[in-house]
Design an enzyme around this catalytic site. Structure first.
Site, short mmCIF file in Angstrom:
data_model
loop_
_atom_site.label_atom_id
_atom_site.label_comp_id
_atom_site.label_asym_id
_atom_site.label_seq_id
_atom_site.Cartn_x
_atom_site.Cartn_y
_atom_site.Cartn_z
N SER A 19 0.85 -1.18 0.00
CA SER A 19 0.00 0.00 0.00
C SER A 19 0.89 1.24 0.00
O SER A 19 2.04 1.18 0.41
CB SER A 19 -0.88 0.01 1.25
OG SER A 19 -1.54 1.24 1.40
N TYR A 32 -2.05 -0.10 10.38
CA TYR A 32 -2.12 -0.54 8.99
C TYR A 32 -0.78 -0.26 8.30
O TYR A 32 -0.23 -1.11 7.61
CB TYR A 32 -3.27 0.18 8.29
CG TYR A 32 -3.43 -0.18 6.84
CD1 TYR A 32 -3.99 -1.39 6.46
CD2 TYR A 32 -3.02 0.70 5.84
CE1 TYR A 32 -4.14 -1.73 5.12
CE2 TYR A 32 -3.17 0.37 4.50
CZ TYR A 32 -3.73 -0.83 4.15
OH TYR A 32 -3.87 -1.16 2.83
#
Length: 175
Positions: A19, A32
């Protein structure tokens, strides 16, 4: 278990999905980001270790695309359930204000979700089928790419002030 097979196969490859959050940690999504930093580091390690065997290692780093994480209602329900299961002393330390701020950040991030995942799928296909796959596929809108490019170039102290400014509306920046 797969490495011996990959070593025997011409032009083998490993493709992982990370990501943009693996390059830039932001308040509210730190947990995250840590996992995505880990994927990035793992790919970098594998790439250097497996290069002598001609095994290509790619990472795909999408920005915000429509996934289960983009389902804001489910995400907030899970967050509230986790909050209720958290020991009372820890909830006191974290404060209800922080929970509300985090919920606001999640809602803002979910407003930036791109419903068209085809760019991510195309990167995956290229990573798997191309004779010369890229080591990193950065997949995002031009606005998002420019935003992250300039943020990465800022000194850490200035970057932290910018990305932690609660008056910022992520949704406005990327629409």
């Amino acid at each position: 278990m797969f490495l011996p097979l990959l070593r025997k196969t011409h032009n083998s490859r490993i493709v992982n999905v990370g990501s943009k959050a693996g390059k830039l940690a932001m308040r509210g999504i730190g947990f995250y980001s840590v996992s995505k930093f880990g994927i990035r580091g793992f790919c970098d390690f594998l790439r250097s270790e497996l290069e002598p065997y001609n095994i290509n290692v790619s990472i795909i780093e999408p920005s915000t695309y429509l996934t289960q994480m983009g389902d804001i209602e489910t995400t907030i329900e899970k967050l509230k359930a986790t909050w209720q299961e958290t020991p009372e002393k820890l909830r006191e330390d974290l404060t209800e204000t922080n929970l509300k701020r985090f919920t606001k950040i999640l809602k803002e991030l979910c407003k930036t979700v791109n419903p068209n995942v085809q760019d991510v799928i195309d990167a995956m296909i290229h990573g798997v089928t191309s004779y010369h796959p890229k080591s990193c596929y950065s997949v995002s809108s031009l606005k998002f790419a420019l935003f992250f490019y300039f943020l990465e170039k800022l000194p850490l102290d200035i970057r932290a002030m910018f990305i932690n400014d609660e008056s910022l509306s992520y949704a406005k920046m990327f629409k």
